[in-house]
Design a protein around this motif. Structure first.
Motif, PDB file in Angstrom:
ATOM      1  N   ALA A  94       0.826  -1.214   0.000  1.00 32.03           N
ATOM      2  CA  ALA A  94       0.000   0.000   0.000  1.00 32.03           C
ATOM      3  C   ALA A  94       0.854   1.254   0.000  1.00 32.03           C
ATOM      4  N   LEU A  95       2.171   1.085  -0.048  1.00 30.56           N
ATOM      5  CA  LEU A  95       3.081   2.227   0.037  1.00 30.56           C
ATOM      6  C   LEU A  95       3.942   2.374  -1.209  1.00 30.56           C
ATOM      7  N   ARG A  96       4.378   3.601  -1.433  1.00 32.95           N
ATOM      8  CA  ARG A  96       5.358   3.895  -2.467  1.00 32.95           C
ATOM      9  C   ARG A  96       6.513   4.608  -1.787  1.00 32.95           C
ATOM     10  N   VAL A  97       7.684   4.573  -2.435  1.00 36.96           N
ATOM     11  CA  VAL A  97       8.844   5.225  -1.842  1.00 36.96           C
ATOM     12  C   VAL A  97       9.566   6.052  -2.900  1.00 36.96           C
ATOM     13  N   ALA A  98      10.089   7.194  -2.464  1.00 38.02           N
ATOM     14  CA  ALA A  98      10.957   8.002  -3.329  1.00 38.02           C
ATOM     15  C   ALA A  98      12.302   8.152  -2.629  1.00 38.02           C
ATOM     16  N   VAL A  99      13.366   7.988  -3.394  1.00 40.88           N
ATOM     17  CA  VAL A  99      14.728   8.136  -2.887  1.00 40.88           C
ATOM     18  C   VAL A  99      15.328   9.364  -3.568  1.00 40.88           C
ATOM     19  N   ASP A 100      15.735  10.335  -2.753  1.00 41.02           N
ATOM     20  CA  ASP A 100      16.215  11.627  -3.283  1.00 41.02           C
ATOM     21  C   ASP A 100      15.255  12.167  -4.353  1.00 41.02           C
ATOM     22  N   GLN A 101      13.965  12.124  -4.015  1.00 44.19           N
ATOM     23  CA  GLN A 101      12.891  12.728  -4.817  1.00 44.19           C
ATOM     24  C   GLN A 101      12.654  12.052  -6.167  1.00 44.19           C
ATOM     25  N   THR A 102      13.075  10.784  -6.282  1.00 45.28           N
ATOM     26  CA  THR A 102      12.764  10.001  -7.473  1.00 45.28           C
ATOM     27  C   THR A 102      12.100   8.702  -7.019  1.00 45.28           C
ATOM     28  N   LEU A 103      11.016   8.308  -7.694  1.00 47.67           N
ATOM     29  CA  LEU A 103      10.337   7.060  -7.338  1.00 47.67           C
ATOM     30  C   LEU A 103      11.323   5.900  -7.406  1.00 47.67           C
ATOM     31  N   ALA A 104      11.229   4.995  -6.423  1.00 51.91           N
ATOM     32  CA  ALA A 104      12.185   3.888  -6.347  1.00 51.91           C
ATOM     33  C   ALA A 104      11.466   2.632  -5.880  1.00 51.91           C
ATOM     34  N   GLU A 105      12.203   1.521  -5.886  1.00 51.87           N
ATOM     35  CA  GLU A 105      11.687   0.260  -5.353  1.00 51.87           C
ATOM     36  C   GLU A 105      12.187   0.122  -3.913  1.00 51.87           C
TER      37      GLU A 105
END
Lengths: 148, 81
Positions: free
Chosen positions: B50-61
């Motif tokens: 149910a979650l999404r993640v962004a690493v340094d403001q870019t979508l990531a896995e």
């Protein structure tokens, strides 16, 4: 190319006219506008839109650049609001300019499909019954898949 | 590392952002550390699908590495447009 993430309302007529002005090489200008829709049976008091400052601008710029690369576009405009909006208020608009209408329409749809599920905005609907975060729709992911 | 939360993830955890000292090598490792902190974190990270993640403001896995990363953000699927 212009990207604006803003709290203030925008003037659709003026934005569209400014975007379209002085483009003798562009035969087609398409604009799409998203409006806060009221909820049948449970009137919407306000829609609150949260976003991720910094990433939002970067994601929208990247989407616009992809649209320019993919379709024969002369220019792109994306305006997206955040904050508290009432039913009937305009949330966002995209405009695309291309030599021919097919590219202008397709690019506008491409941008909308990406905006729906890849731009970091989150909507919450507030009614007299309480408030709820708007859930992402599976059909929005399906819409995105057709471009890959 | 700055860790940011948006929408109901922010509400569940109770803060919009915080500074986290971590040696986590991936986003998944960071999630394991955060879950172990307190019940509110465990609740927010209960279902990663149910979650999404962004690493340094870019979508990531969630298996993205965190070497040199300054900012990680967790949020539900986006609802723009």
């Amino acid at each position: 190319m212009r990207i604006s993430v803003q709290e203030a309302p925008f003037d659709l007529g003026r934005e569209a006219a400014d975007f379209a002005a002085g483009r003798a090489d562009m035969g087609a200008i398409v604009t799409f506008t998203g409006v806060v829709r009221d909820l049948p049976g449970d009137p919407l008091e306000v829609m609150e839109i949260e976003h991720y400052p910094g990433m939002t601008e970067a994601a929208l710029t990247e989407m616009a650049q992809q649209a320019v690369a993919r379709f024969s576009l002369g220019d792109v405009l994306v305006i997206h609001r955040f904050g508290a909006l009432k039913p009937g208020e305009m949330i966002m608009m995209v405009a695309t300019a291309a030599p021919h209408r097919k590219d202008a329409f397709a690019a506008a749809e491409f941008l909308m499909d990406y905006l729906k599920s890849r731009a970091p905005f989150w909507k919450r609907e507030v009614t007299a019954q309480g408030s709820d975060w708007v859930a992402a729709k599976d059909e929005d992911e399906v819409a995105l898949d057709r471009w890959s | 590392m700055n860790v940011l939360y948006f929408a109901w993830v922010r509400e569940r955890i109770g803060v919009p952002r915080e500074q986290v000292e971590t040696t986590a090598r991936t986003v998944n490792d960071l999630v394991v550390e955060l879950r172990a902190r307190e019940e509110r974190y465990a609740a927010a990270f209960e279902d990663l699908s149910a979650l999404r993640v962004a690493v340094d403001q870019t979508l990531a896995e969630f298996d993205a590495p965190l070497d040199g990363v300054r900012e990680v953000a967790f949020f539900p699927p986006m609802t723009g447009g």
